[in-house]
Design a protein around this motif. Structure first.
Motif, mmCIF file in Angstrom:
data_model
loop_
_atom_site.group_PDB
_atom_site.id
_atom_site.type_symbol
_atom_site.label_atom_id
_atom_site.label_comp_id
_atom_site.label_asym_id
_atom_site.label_seq_id
_atom_site.Cartn_x
_atom_site.Cartn_y
_atom_site.Cartn_z
ATOM 1 N N ASN A 1 -78.784 90.029 -18.099
ATOM 2 C CA ASN A 1 -79.466 90.069 -17.295
ATOM 3 C C ASN A 1 -79.839 91.395 -17.727
ATOM 4 O O ASN A 1 -79.372 92.489 -17.981
ATOM 5 N N LYS A 2 -81.036 91.968 -17.433
ATOM 6 C CA LYS A 2 -81.735 93.544 -17.588
ATOM 7 C C LYS A 2 -80.439 94.485 -16.583
ATOM 8 O O LYS A 2 -80.592 95.602 -17.238
ATOM 9 N N ASP A 3 -80.556 94.368 -15.769
ATOM 10 C CA ASP A 3 -79.567 95.505 -14.915
ATOM 11 C C ASP A 3 -77.915 95.357 -15.586
ATOM 12 O O ASP A 3 -77.630 96.771 -15.969
ATOM 13 N N ALA A 4 -78.163 93.981 -16.438
ATOM 14 C CA ALA A 4 -76.241 94.158 -16.762
ATOM 15 C C ALA A 4 -76.565 94.975 -17.943
ATOM 16 O O ALA A 4 -75.655 95.962 -18.745
ATOM 17 N N GLU A 5 -77.486 94.834 -18.780
ATOM 18 C CA GLU A 5 -78.121 95.273 -20.151
ATOM 19 C C GLU A 5 -77.948 96.894 -20.135
ATOM 20 O O GLU A 5 -78.277 97.583 -21.224
ATOM 21 N N ALA A 6 -78.950 97.226 -19.213
ATOM 22 C CA ALA A 6 -78.912 98.514 -18.805
ATOM 23 C C ALA A 6 -77.640 99.264 -18.328
ATOM 24 O O ALA A 6 -77.644 100.354 -18.679
ATOM 25 N N LYS A 7 -76.662 98.760 -17.720
ATOM 26 C CA LYS A 7 -75.691 99.258 -17.057
ATOM 27 C C LYS A 7 -74.794 99.413 -18.858
ATOM 28 O O LYS A 7 -73.900 100.580 -18.794
ATOM 29 N N LEU A 8 -74.816 98.573 -19.074
ATOM 30 C CA LEU A 8 -73.942 98.378 -20.500
ATOM 31 C C LEU A 8 -74.731 99.464 -21.283
ATOM 32 O O LEU A 8 -73.486 100.625 -22.362
ATOM 33 N N ASP A 9 -75.771 99.298 -21.963
ATOM 34 C CA ASP A 9 -76.368 101.422 -22.463
ATOM 35 C C ASP A 9 -76.128 102.437 -22.034
ATOM 36 O O ASP A 9 -76.206 102.981 -22.698
ATOM 37 N N GLU A 10 -76.248 102.551 -20.910
ATOM 38 C CA GLU A 10 -75.925 104.136 -20.470
ATOM 39 C C GLU A 10 -74.312 103.730 -20.744
ATOM 40 O O GLU A 10 -73.922 104.999 -20.178
ATOM 41 N N ILE A 11 -73.231 102.749 -20.114
ATOM 42 C CA ILE A 11 -72.171 103.486 -20.425
ATOM 43 C C ILE A 11 -71.823 103.827 -22.090
ATOM 44 O O ILE A 11 -71.040 104.368 -22.020
ATOM 45 N N ALA A 12 -72.158 103.139 -23.518
ATOM 46 C CA ALA A 12 -72.409 103.609 -24.386
ATOM 47 C C ALA A 12 -72.803 104.724 -25.039
ATOM 48 O O ALA A 12 -71.946 105.687 -25.196
ATOM 49 N N LYS A 13 -73.408 105.019 -23.607
ATOM 50 C CA LYS A 13 -74.055 106.376 -24.191
ATOM 51 C C LYS A 13 -72.783 107.757 -23.240
ATOM 52 O O LYS A 13 -72.546 108.202 -23.923
ATOM 53 N N GLU A 14 -72.765 107.198 -22.451
ATOM 54 C CA GLU A 14 -71.417 108.055 -21.775
ATOM 55 C C GLU A 14 -70.382 108.009 -22.217
ATOM 56 O O GLU A 14 -69.707 109.133 -22.550
ATOM 57 N N ARG A 15 -70.237 106.984 -23.340
ATOM 58 C CA ARG A 15 -68.396 107.564 -24.015
ATOM 59 C C ARG A 15 -68.784 108.033 -25.333
ATOM 60 O O ARG A 15 -68.057 108.045 -25.554
ATOM 61 N N VAL A 16 -69.794 107.561 -26.568
ATOM 62 C CA VAL A 16 -70.412 108.111 -27.008
ATOM 63 C C VAL A 16 -70.188 109.909 -26.983
ATOM 64 O O VAL A 16 -69.437 110.802 -27.739
ATOM 65 N N GLU A 17 -71.078 110.561 -25.309
ATOM 66 C CA GLU A 17 -70.826 111.435 -25.802
ATOM 67 C C GLU A 17 -69.214 112.079 -25.658
ATOM 68 O O GLU A 17 -68.876 113.652 -25.699
ATOM 69 N N GLU A 18 -68.582 111.650 -25.113
ATOM 70 C CA GLU A 18 -66.829 111.925 -25.314
ATOM 71 C C GLU A 18 -66.196 111.255 -26.420
ATOM 72 O O GLU A 18 -65.042 112.105 -26.356
ATOM 73 N N LEU A 19 -66.221 110.607 -27.107
ATOM 74 C CA LEU A 19 -65.144 110.746 -28.601
ATOM 75 C C LEU A 19 -65.445 111.842 -29.286
ATOM 76 O O LEU A 19 -66.635 113.163 -29.435
ATOM 77 N N PRO A 20 -64.172 111.671 -29.692
ATOM 78 C CA PRO A 20 -64.387 113.424 -30.159
ATOM 79 C C PRO A 20 -64.271 113.363 -31.691
ATOM 80 O O PRO A 20 -64.419 112.337 -32.661
ATOM 81 N N GLY A 21 -65.051 114.300 -32.640
ATOM 82 C CA GLY A 21 -65.924 114.696 -33.726
ATOM 83 C C GLY A 21 -64.897 114.574 -34.436
ATOM 84 O O GLY A 21 -63.772 115.388 -33.972
ATOM 85 N N GLU A 22 -64.632 114.035 -35.545
ATOM 86 C CA GLU A 22 -63.450 114.595 -36.444
ATOM 87 C C GLU A 22 -64.462 114.150 -37.968
ATOM 88 O O GLU A 22 -65.085 113.785 -38.213
#
Length: 55
Positions: free
Chosen positions: A5-26
């Motif tokens: 559903n759209k709510d779950a899809e939006a939540k996954l998108d939000e989680i992904a954006k947060e996780r990408v910001e946390e990834l250490p650059g290498e």
């Protein structure tokens, strides 16, 4: 993901954006790149095991 559903899809998108910001650059050799941002050392990053996904 078409069956989510759209709510779950939006939540996954939000989680992904947060996780990408946390990834250490290498660098290409796997060393930390301070200009790339992120947190911690690339070799210490454990992945997404503690992230709770929407059902």
């Amino acid at each position: 993901m078409s069956d989510l559903n759209k709510d779950a899809e939006a939540k996954l998108d939000e989680i992904a954006k947060e996780r990408v910001e946390e990834l250490p650059g290498e660098t290409a050799l796997g060393h930390r790149d301070p200009q790339a941002g992120g947190e911690g050392e690339p070799q210490d990053w454990k992945g997404n095991s503690e992230v709770k996904l929407p059902e």
